[in-house]
Structure formats: C-alpha cells, structure tokens
Write a protein that holds these residues in place. Structure first.
Motif, PDB file in Angstrom:
ATOM      1  N   PHE A  18      34.301  -7.919  89.530  1.00  0.00           N
ATOM      2  CA  PHE A  18      33.430  -9.051  89.007  1.00  0.00           C
ATOM      3  C   PHE A  18      33.377 -10.121  89.805  1.00  0.00           C
ATOM      4  CE2 PHE A  18      35.424  -6.584  85.199  1.00  0.00           C
ATOM      5  CZ  PHE A  18      34.318  -6.325  84.760  1.00  0.00           C
ATOM      6  N   LYS A  19      32.207 -10.990  89.947  1.00  0.00           N
ATOM      7  CA  LYS A  19      32.243 -11.941  90.689  1.00  0.00           C
ATOM      8  C   LYS A  19      32.618 -13.231  89.683  1.00  0.00           C
ATOM      9  CE  LYS A  19      29.145 -15.268  92.951  1.00  0.00           C
ATOM     10  NZ  LYS A  19      27.848 -15.617  93.437  1.00  0.00           N
ATOM     11  N   CYS A  20      33.573 -14.240  90.178  1.00  0.00           N
ATOM     12  CA  CYS A  20      34.124 -14.875  89.332  1.00  0.00           C
ATOM     13  C   CYS A  20      34.065 -16.566  90.198  1.00  0.00           C
ATOM     14  CB  CYS A  20      35.435 -14.744  88.851  1.00  0.00           C
ATOM     15  SG  CYS A  20      36.538 -14.740  90.165  1.00  0.00           S
ATOM     16  N   SER A  21      34.734 -17.883  89.637  1.00  0.00           N
ATOM     17  CA  SER A  21      35.091 -18.761  90.268  1.00  0.00           C
ATOM     18  C   SER A  21      36.324 -19.371  89.725  1.00  0.00           C
ATOM     19  CB  SER A  21      33.964 -19.870  90.157  1.00  0.00           C
ATOM     20  OG  SER A  21      33.521 -20.109  88.751  1.00  0.00           O
ATOM     21  N   ILE A  22      36.944 -19.989  90.369  1.00  0.00           N
ATOM     22  CA  ILE A  22      38.202 -20.771  90.138  1.00  0.00           C
ATOM     23  C   ILE A  22      38.597 -22.083  90.316  1.00  0.00           C
ATOM     24  CG2 ILE A  22      39.463 -18.522  90.886  1.00  0.00           C
ATOM     25  CD1 ILE A  22      40.494 -20.220  93.486  1.00  0.00           C
ATOM     26  N   LYS A 122      52.585 -29.635  82.927  1.00  0.00           N
ATOM     27  CA  LYS A 122      52.679 -28.664  83.897  1.00  0.00           C
ATOM     28  C   LYS A 122      51.290 -27.945  83.833  1.00  0.00           C
ATOM     29  CE  LYS A 122      55.576 -24.369  84.714  1.00  0.00           C
ATOM     30  NZ  LYS A 122      56.469 -23.489  84.626  1.00  0.00           N
ATOM     31  N   GLY A 123      50.397 -28.015  83.134  1.00  0.00           N
ATOM     32  CA  GLY A 123      48.944 -27.586  83.061  1.00  0.00           C
ATOM     33  C   GLY A 123      48.728 -27.060  81.610  1.00  0.00           C
ATOM     34  N   SER A 124      47.641 -26.972  81.164  1.00  0.00           N
ATOM     35  CA  SER A 124      47.095 -26.699  80.043  1.00  0.00           C
ATOM     36  C   SER A 124      45.656 -26.231  79.984  1.00  0.00           C
ATOM     37  CB  SER A 124      47.035 -27.736  78.725  1.00  0.00           C
ATOM     38  OG  SER A 124      46.287 -28.759  79.460  1.00  0.00           O
ATOM     39  N   ALA A 125      45.217 -25.565  78.875  1.00  0.00           N
ATOM     40  CA  ALA A 125      43.874 -25.117  78.775  1.00  0.00           C
ATOM     41  C   ALA A 125      43.418 -24.170  80.008  1.00  0.00           C
ATOM     42  CB  ALA A 125      42.834 -26.545  78.585  1.00  0.00           C
ATOM     43  N   ILE A 126      44.080 -23.203  80.410  1.00  0.00           N
ATOM     44  CA  ILE A 126      43.665 -22.175  81.285  1.00  0.00           C
ATOM     45  C   ILE A 126      43.039 -21.013  80.713  1.00  0.00           C
ATOM     46  CG2 ILE A 126      44.578 -21.090  83.360  1.00  0.00           C
ATOM     47  CD1 ILE A 126      44.973 -24.076  83.603  1.00  0.00           C
ATOM     48  N   PHE A 127      41.835 -21.009  81.023  1.00  0.00           N
ATOM     49  CA  PHE A 127      41.113 -19.871  79.996  1.00  0.00           C
ATOM     50  C   PHE A 127      40.271 -18.870  81.209  1.00  0.00           C
ATOM     51  CE2 PHE A 127      40.178 -23.625  77.043  1.00  0.00           C
ATOM     52  CZ  PHE A 127      41.473 -23.538  76.290  1.00  0.00           C
ATOM     53  N   LEU A 128      39.946 -17.996  80.622  1.00  0.00           N
ATOM     54  CA  LEU A 128      38.822 -17.123  81.031  1.00  0.00           C
ATOM     55  C   LEU A 128      37.673 -17.555  80.303  1.00  0.00           C
ATOM     56  CD1 LEU A 128      40.138 -13.462  81.383  1.00  0.00           C
ATOM     57  CD2 LEU A 128      39.387 -14.536  83.242  1.00  0.00           C
ATOM     58  N   HIS A 129      36.497 -18.184  81.002  1.00  0.00           N
ATOM     59  CA  HIS A 129      35.345 -18.483  80.288  1.00  0.00           C
ATOM     60  C   HIS A 129      34.228 -18.237  81.045  1.00  0.00           C
ATOM     61  CE1 HIS A 129      34.743 -22.274  82.779  1.00  0.00           C
ATOM     62  NE2 HIS A 129      36.062 -22.358  82.534  1.00  0.00           N
ATOM     63  N   LEU A 130      32.947 -18.838  80.497  1.00  0.00           N
ATOM     64  CA  LEU A 130      31.816 -18.418  80.995  1.00  0.00           C
ATOM     65  C   LEU A 130      31.188 -19.399  82.052  1.00  0.00           C
ATOM     66  CD1 LEU A 130      29.821 -17.627  77.755  1.00  0.00           C
ATOM     67  CD2 LEU A 130      30.949 -16.050  79.394  1.00  0.00           C
ATOM     68  N   THR A 131      30.443 -18.798  82.937  1.00  0.00           N
ATOM     69  CA  THR A 131      29.717 -19.844  83.870  1.00  0.00           C
ATOM     70  C   THR A 131      28.620 -18.967  84.325  1.00  0.00           C
ATOM     71  OG1 THR A 131      29.820 -20.553  86.228  1.00  0.00           O
ATOM     72  CG2 THR A 131      30.458 -18.322  85.822  1.00  0.00           C
ATOM     73  N   LYS A 132      27.267 -20.091  84.584  1.00  0.00           N
ATOM     74  CA  LYS A 132      26.093 -19.621  84.897  1.00  0.00           C
ATOM     75  C   LYS A 132      25.752 -19.941  86.461  1.00  0.00           C
ATOM     76  CE  LYS A 132      23.904 -20.589  80.510  1.00  0.00           C
ATOM     77  NZ  LYS A 132      22.998 -21.037  79.621  1.00  0.00           N
ATOM     78  N   ASN A 133      26.735 -20.538  86.910  1.00  0.00           N
ATOM     79  CA  ASN A 133      26.291 -21.006  88.441  1.00  0.00           C
ATOM     80  C   ASN A 133      27.576 -20.871  89.381  1.00  0.00           C
ATOM     81  OD1 ASN A 133      28.149 -22.974  87.689  1.00  0.00           O
ATOM     82  ND2 ASN A 133      26.602 -24.397  87.438  1.00  0.00           N
ATOM     83  N   TYR A 134      28.763 -20.183  89.031  1.00  0.00           N
ATOM     84  CA  TYR A 134      29.822 -20.025  89.819  1.00  0.00           C
ATOM     85  C   TYR A 134      30.580 -21.296  90.353  1.00  0.00           C
ATOM     86  CZ  TYR A 134      28.847 -15.118  88.730  1.00  0.00           C
ATOM     87  OH  TYR A 134      28.291 -14.030  87.988  1.00  0.00           O
ATOM     88  N   ARG A 135      29.934 -22.531  89.980  1.00  0.00           N
ATOM     89  CA  ARG A 135      30.814 -23.658  90.250  1.00  0.00           C
ATOM     90  C   ARG A 135      32.174 -23.650  90.263  1.00  0.00           C
ATOM     91  NH1 ARG A 135      26.035 -27.070  88.640  1.00  0.00           N
ATOM     92  NH2 ARG A 135      24.769 -27.072  90.344  1.00  0.00           N
ATOM     93  N   SER A 136      33.000 -24.220  91.025  1.00  0.00           N
ATOM     94  CA  SER A 136      34.450 -24.355  90.867  1.00  0.00           C
ATOM     95  C   SER A 136      34.697 -24.980  89.340  1.00  0.00           C
ATOM     96  CB  SER A 136      34.925 -25.349  91.768  1.00  0.00           C
ATOM     97  OG  SER A 136      34.839 -24.806  93.112  1.00  0.00           O
ATOM     98  N   CYS A 140      40.698 -23.146  85.618  1.00  0.00           N
ATOM     99  CA  CYS A 140      40.241 -21.933  84.885  1.00  0.00           C
ATOM    100  C   CYS A 140      39.796 -20.856  85.833  1.00  0.00           C
ATOM    101  CB  CYS A 140      39.146 -22.148  83.560  1.00  0.00           C
ATOM    102  SG  CYS A 140      39.846 -23.200  82.322  1.00  0.00           S
ATOM    103  N   ILE A 141      39.188 -19.601  85.348  1.00  0.00           N
ATOM    104  CA  ILE A 141      38.642 -18.414  85.880  1.00  0.00           C
ATOM    105  C   ILE A 141      37.282 -18.298  85.296  1.00  0.00           C
ATOM    106  CG2 ILE A 141      38.729 -16.140  86.395  1.00  0.00           C
ATOM    107  CD1 ILE A 141      41.832 -16.228  86.622  1.00  0.00           C
ATOM    108  N   ALA A 142      36.000 -18.389  85.747  1.00  0.00           N
ATOM    109  CA  ALA A 142      34.883 -18.298  84.983  1.00  0.00           C
ATOM    110  C   ALA A 142      34.193 -16.959  85.616  1.00  0.00           C
ATOM    111  CB  ALA A 142      34.008 -19.443  85.327  1.00  0.00           C
ATOM    112  N   LEU A 143      33.500 -16.562  84.556  1.00  0.00           N
ATOM    113  CA  LEU A 143      32.851 -15.083  85.118  1.00  0.00           C
ATOM    114  C   LEU A 143      31.346 -15.506  84.417  1.00  0.00           C
ATOM    115  CD1 LEU A 143      35.228 -12.722  83.384  1.00  0.00           C
ATOM    116  CD2 LEU A 143      34.508 -12.824  85.776  1.00  0.00           C
ATOM    117  N   SER A 144      30.157 -14.690  84.591  1.00  0.00           N
ATOM    118  CA  SER A 144      29.103 -14.467  83.997  1.00  0.00           C
ATOM    119  C   SER A 144      29.225 -14.151  82.414  1.00  0.00           C
ATOM    120  CB  SER A 144      27.918 -13.709  84.842  1.00  0.00           C
ATOM    121  OG  SER A 144      28.244 -12.092  84.530  1.00  0.00           O
TER     122      SER A 144
END
Length: 164
Positions: A18-22, A122-136, A140-144
C-alpha cells in the motif's frame, strides 16, 4: 501477522503493498510530542474508529467505535491522567479533534505507541488514518480510503505493526 512500514511511502501486509505517507520529519526511535516524526518500533494496534455519518460500517475483525462530535484524543502534556487517551472534549484539556471537517479521521486505528502507562511529552495520537494526497503527517501513517478498507478486511485484533 504484522503490518510492516518498509519505508516512508510503502506499507506491507502479507502480499499486499500500500502507498502511504508518514511524519513530515521521518522516523525516530525516541519520539517527542510535536516533533512531526513517526515512531520506530513494534506496536500493537487498537480498535477502529469511524465516522458513521460519512462511511458505512466497515468489514473488519477489529472492535469498531463510531466517532462522536464530543470525542477528542488528549495530547496535553500537563495532563498525566488523560494523556494519549480518548477523551470527552473539554476546553480545559488540550486535544486532537476526532470529529473533523476534513476526511482524515473518517477511518482511523490508534497505534499503541506510548499507550500503556503513557509518558506525557513522549508522543500521542499516533494513528493509521486516511489521506487523499499523501502529504506528510504530524507523525501518523496515512493511507487512501480504498487501501484502508482493504487492510481492514485483512487484519485482526492480534495484528501488530512494525515501523522500521
């Protein structure tokens, strides 16, 4: 089975790529709140949160929770008790809005980074979530949406994520 984040734009699960952004500033083993980095390591995943007013209930083996208007995720480094937890929105506690006008959080899965006995800052709200444009992202890690829905059908409560 384990989801593997191989590099800054590829998430792998079994034979699926899967293409993603970080995070905008890449990866970091010792993450800090607001550093825009995605944490490195092996983590469990939590349940699925979704916007029932926008998306039909997805097919998955994960526990599913509908996002409500009063839901937030605490990122308040001064609130040890609620830090890195789902909360009822309050003006007294800094938080990430879960019910957003954009579509990023229409589907999301919290990654259990700094989750058990969280350390503020130390860091919070680290999610796998949605993206439409794959911007940074902010870490989190974002997928279509299409890829996210495919991934949901493949994973279960025992699935882990490895960020290398």
């Amino acid at each position: 089975m384990t989801i593997i984040l191989k590099n800054k734009d590829t998430l792998v699960f079994d034979d699926f790529y899967f293409k993603c952004s970080i995070g905008k500033n890449g990866f970091r083993k010792s993450k800090r709140e607001g550093d825009l980095k995605t944490p490195k390591g092996n983590f469990n995943i939590d349940c699925l949160y979704y916007r029932s007013d926008r998306i039909k209930k997805p097919v998955t083996k994960l526990k599913i929770i509908a996002i409500k208007k009063n839901m937030g995720w605490c990122n308040d480094t001064n609130n040890k008790k609620k830090y890195n937890r789902i909360i009822k929105v309050s003006k007294k506690v800094k938080h990430e809005k879960m019910y957003r006008s954009d579509h990023k959080y229409d589907l999301l899965i919290p990654i259990k980074y700094n989750f058990e006995k969280p350390i503020p800052g130390k860091g919070s709200a680290i999610f796998l979530h949605l993206t439409k444009n794959y911007r940074s992202t902010a870490g989190c890690i974002a997928l279509s949406q299409n890829d996210f829905l495919i991934l949901l059908k493949l994973i279960n409560r025992k699935t882990k994520i490895k960020i290398i």
